[in-house]
Design a protein around this motif. Structure first.
Motif, PDB file in Angstrom:
ATOM      1  N   LYS B  74      48.480 -65.875   2.203  1.00 14.21           N
ATOM      2  CA  LYS B  74      48.687 -65.196   3.490  1.00 14.21           C
ATOM      3  C   LYS B  74      48.753 -66.202   4.635  1.00 14.21           C
ATOM      4  O   LYS B  74      49.385 -65.969   5.650  1.00 14.21           O
ATOM      5  CB  LYS B  74      47.552 -64.207   3.751  1.00 14.21           C
ATOM      6  N   GLU B  75      48.058 -67.324   4.459  1.00 12.64           N
ATOM      7  CA  GLU B  75      47.997 -68.334   5.516  1.00 12.64           C
ATOM      8  C   GLU B  75      49.043 -69.434   5.330  1.00 12.64           C
ATOM      9  O   GLU B  75      49.596 -69.929   6.307  1.00 12.64           O
ATOM     10  CB  GLU B  75      46.601 -68.992   5.529  1.00 12.64           C
ATOM     11  N   ILE B  76      49.247 -69.824   4.054  1.00 14.58           N
ATOM     12  CA  ILE B  76      50.094 -70.997   3.784  1.00 14.58           C
ATOM     13  C   ILE B  76      51.159 -70.645   2.744  1.00 14.58           C
ATOM     14  O   ILE B  76      50.830 -70.148   1.664  1.00 14.58           O
ATOM     15  CB  ILE B  76      49.233 -72.167   3.234  1.00 14.58           C
ATOM     16  N   ALA B  77      52.419 -70.889   3.085  1.00 15.67           N
ATOM     17  CA  ALA B  77      53.505 -70.679   2.112  1.00 15.67           C
ATOM     18  C   ALA B  77      54.192 -72.009   1.877  1.00 15.67           C
ATOM     19  O   ALA B  77      54.293 -72.828   2.789  1.00 15.67           O
ATOM     20  CB  ALA B  77      54.501 -69.661   2.635  1.00 15.67           C
ATOM     21  N   MET B  78      54.649 -72.195   0.645  1.00 15.84           N
ATOM     22  CA  MET B  78      55.272 -73.476   0.323  1.00 15.84           C
ATOM     23  C   MET B  78      56.703 -73.279  -0.172  1.00 15.84           C
ATOM     24  O   MET B  78      56.949 -72.472  -1.060  1.00 15.84           O
ATOM     25  CB  MET B  78      54.453 -74.180  -0.761  1.00 15.84           C
ATOM     26  N   LEU B  79      57.621 -74.003   0.433  1.00 15.30           N
ATOM     27  CA  LEU B  79      59.008 -74.015  -0.049  1.00 15.30           C
ATOM     28  C   LEU B  79      59.163 -75.255  -0.917  1.00 15.30           C
ATOM     29  O   LEU B  79      59.327 -76.364  -0.412  1.00 15.30           O
ATOM     30  CB  LEU B  79      59.987 -74.037   1.122  1.00 15.30           C
ATOM     31  N   SER B  80      59.085 -75.026  -2.245  1.00 18.15           N
ATOM     32  CA  SER B  80      59.173 -76.161  -3.177  1.00 18.15           C
ATOM     33  C   SER B  80      60.630 -76.472  -3.448  1.00 18.15           C
ATOM     34  O   SER B  80      61.526 -75.784  -2.966  1.00 18.15           O
ATOM     35  CB  SER B  80      58.514 -75.809  -4.505  1.00 18.15           C
ATOM     36  N   GLN B  81      60.825 -77.474  -4.277  1.00 16.11           N
ATOM     37  CA  GLN B  81      62.198 -77.747  -4.700  1.00 16.11           C
ATOM     38  C   GLN B  81      62.624 -76.629  -5.654  1.00 16.11           C
ATOM     39  O   GLN B  81      61.779 -75.995  -6.276  1.00 16.11           O
ATOM     40  CB  GLN B  81      62.257 -79.118  -5.352  1.00 16.11           C
TER      41      GLN B  81
END
Lengths: 338, 255
Positions: B74-81
């Motif tokens: 909810k706080e941190i989202a990650m756009l990975s490869q």
């Protein structure tokens, strides 16, 4: 979507009807409906229906056909779980050693006649299920010790090691089994013959419970197909969900193997065809794979008992005969694609 | 907003990161740069709680290790490869997965009107609303990158972690993505940490910079304060400024 869904349900109904109607004695649909109505709600049978037809339908064909459908559905739902959790289109309960464990457990019961008074006929499926469950617990336990993150490739490799090891034990036991060898051989190839309604009810209960648990996690399954890091970064409690799903998959396969023997490939074929027809969303893939796998198994069982009549083929041989080319097609298609 | 203190982390018992510390403020864009293998992606994984670590990662004073995965997401989202695609979902289904943590935890929960509106907004932001029904296996690398950016945005996090987000994008979409992210970070209490190979793009979006080399902090601070030709030369072991000047001269001559 609605058309495809109707077609699939229709396929299942037709498969079950054919499975019940065809065999050494042909039973017309009207007679089948009359006998079922007579058994369920009482009332008189039409005079032309003989008691042998009632017996064939109610004690042989119906339990056998419904058991084939339930087993096919349970194996297919388990296949969906294994493929999606392990992100491997060729993964199955066999990859993780579940079938091998169940097979070893059931083999011990058959060879040493371990039927207990309290459990009676349930001894074989229960020990088979526990064998399958023990193997997956050992596989997962070993994988978690080797790799804290429980990466999929670790689980698959450990599963294959356990599978080979347990298969070797079963082979050694079989080789020493003497006069039980033929019985063991046929059980391992899979069969739905000579099973009663209690077997159908037990496996149906396992399928219902397991299927609902898997369906409960349909969104998590969707996310897990993109990989563990992706799923975790979207908020999936991966360690918990992975355990629940893999153990449920093991229970579905373990119970089926124990009741009906080792029947391969349906868990591989059904999810693939359903994904192709209905898309990848597990909200649909889980229940529809169950329906398709059930119908596929009924047709395979029908072929097993009618193609070489009066001799019966092991149903596992029929599913493998159809499934092996399909397996090769998936593998080489993927290789060409990549 | 986010305090990272004395982080040590790695793989198979070998530390890749050594005592990394920094603070991220609301409205800030932090660029993490450095040569291949210096630990940039590992640092993002630590912040997203995807990798075990020693040290502390605190969001508003709360250690993230204590939070459940949904609370972290909810706080941190990650756009990975871009991950490998084994099973093909539609563009809209894929972006809807970003709403998972906002949906009711019930057996057959369906997306609410709000979920649908957020997904539409995110797909419009990356220019993919028109192809929402297409299967993602039929998309180009650049379109896929934008699908996953839309999914990251659909999580409605406060902090976005970007792992080389412009890898598959052409120049037009690189610029559009930067403009969108610059606007996004200004709305409310938000921040971005981006791992970049392209220093020009990093400079366009970022206020602060963390320069890593072999898992150690080479430099950390406001971009204007720390960035120098000498720092880049030491970090990448080549004459970065000289290379850029040569490129510039080439374009001037072509003009």
């Amino acid at each position: 979507m609605a058309n495809k869904l109707t077609l699939l349900v229709l396929l299942a109904v037709v498969a079950i009807t054919l499975g019940v109607a065809l065999g050494s004695v042909y039973l017309p649909l009207q007679d089948i409906l009359s006998i079922v109505a007579h058994k369920l709600w009482g009332g008189n049978l039409p005079p032309h229906i003989r008691p042998t037809a009632v017996s064939i339908l109610w004690t042989l064909r119906l339990p056998r056909t419904f058991l084939a459908f339930t087993a096919g559905a349970a194996l297919s739902v388990s296949g969906v779980v294994m493929q999606s959790v392990l992100r491997n289109p060729l993964a199955s309960s066999y990859t993780l050693g579940v079938s091998s464990g169940a097979s070893l457990g059931a083999c011990i019961v058959i060879l040493y006649g371990m039927t207990r008074p309290l459990l009676g006929n349930l001894t074989l499926p229960l020990v088979g299920f526990l064998g399958g469950l023990a193997t997956i617990l050992l596989t997962m336990g070993m994988a978690s010790r080797l790799d804290r993150q429980m990466e999929n490739h670790t689980i698959i490799l450990v599963g294959m090691v356990f599978s080979l090891f347990v298969n070797a034990m079963t082979t050694m036991l079989s080789a020493l089994s003497g006069e039980q060898l033929q019985r063991l051989y046929y059980w391992q190839m899979g069969s739905f013959a000579m099973k009663d309604w209690s077997t159908v009810a037990t496996l149906a209960a396992v399928l219902l419970l397991g299927g609902l648990i898997v369906l409960r996690y349909h969104r998590e399954l969707d996310m897990m197909t993109f990989g563990e890091e992706q799923a975790r970064s979207m908020g999936v409690d991966l360690q918990k969900v992975k355990w629940i799903l893999l153990i449920t998959g093991a229970a579905l396969t373990g119970s089926t193997v124990a009741f009906c023997g080792v029947i391969g490939f349906v868990d591989l074929v059904a999810p693939h065809i359903v994904r192709r027809l209905f898309g990848a969303s597990h909200r649909w893939v889980v229940p529809l794979s169950g329906i398709f796998g059930g119908a596929f198994m009924v047709i395979c069982d029908l072929a097993a008992r009618t193609l070489t009549s009066p001799h019966e083929l092991p149903v596992g041989a029929v599913t493998a005969f159809l499934g092996a080319p399909f397996f090769a097609w998936i593998y080489f298609r993927r290789r060409t694609f990549s | 907003m986010l305090q990272v203190q004395q982080i040590k982390a790695g793989y198979q018992g070998r530390d890749v990161l050594h005592n990394i510390s920094f603070t991220l403020h609301s409205g800030e864009c932090l660029a993490v740069i450095g040569p291949n293998g210096c630990g940039k992606t590992t640092l993002l994984k630590v912040i997203a709680q995807l990798l075990p670590y020693r040290g502390t990662v605190e969001l508003q004073g709360v250690e993230l290790k204590q939070l459940k995965p949904k609370a972290v997401a909810k706080e941190i989202a990650m756009l990975s490869q871009i991950p490998s695609i084994y099973f093909s979902y539609s563009v809209e289904e894929t972006v809807m997965m970003g709403r998972y943590l906002h949906m009711a935890n019930t057996f057959w929960a369906m997306p609410t009107p709000k979920d649908k509106a957020v997904v539409q907004r995110c797909l419009e932001a990356v220019g993919l609303w028109e192809v929402r029904d297409q299967e993602i296996s039929h998309l180009s690398g650049g379109q896929l990158q934008r699908v996953f950016l839309a999914r990251t945005l659909a999580q409605e996090p406060r902090i976005i972690l970007l792992d080389e987000p412009t890898n598959h994008l052409d120049l037009k979409y690189q610029v559009e993505m930067l403009v969108y992210l610059q606007a996004w970070v200004q709305e409310g209490s938000r921040a971005i940490i981006g791992v970049w190979h392209d220093i020009n793009l990093a400079l366009r979006l970022s206020h602060t910079m963390l320069v890593l080399k072999e898992g150690h902090t080479q430099a950390y601070g406001a971009v204007d304060d720390i960035l120098s030709g000498d720092l880049l030369n030491r970090t990448y072991d080549i004459d970065v400024a000289g290379f850029m000047q040569e490129s510039l001269r080439y374009w001037q001559e072509r003009k």
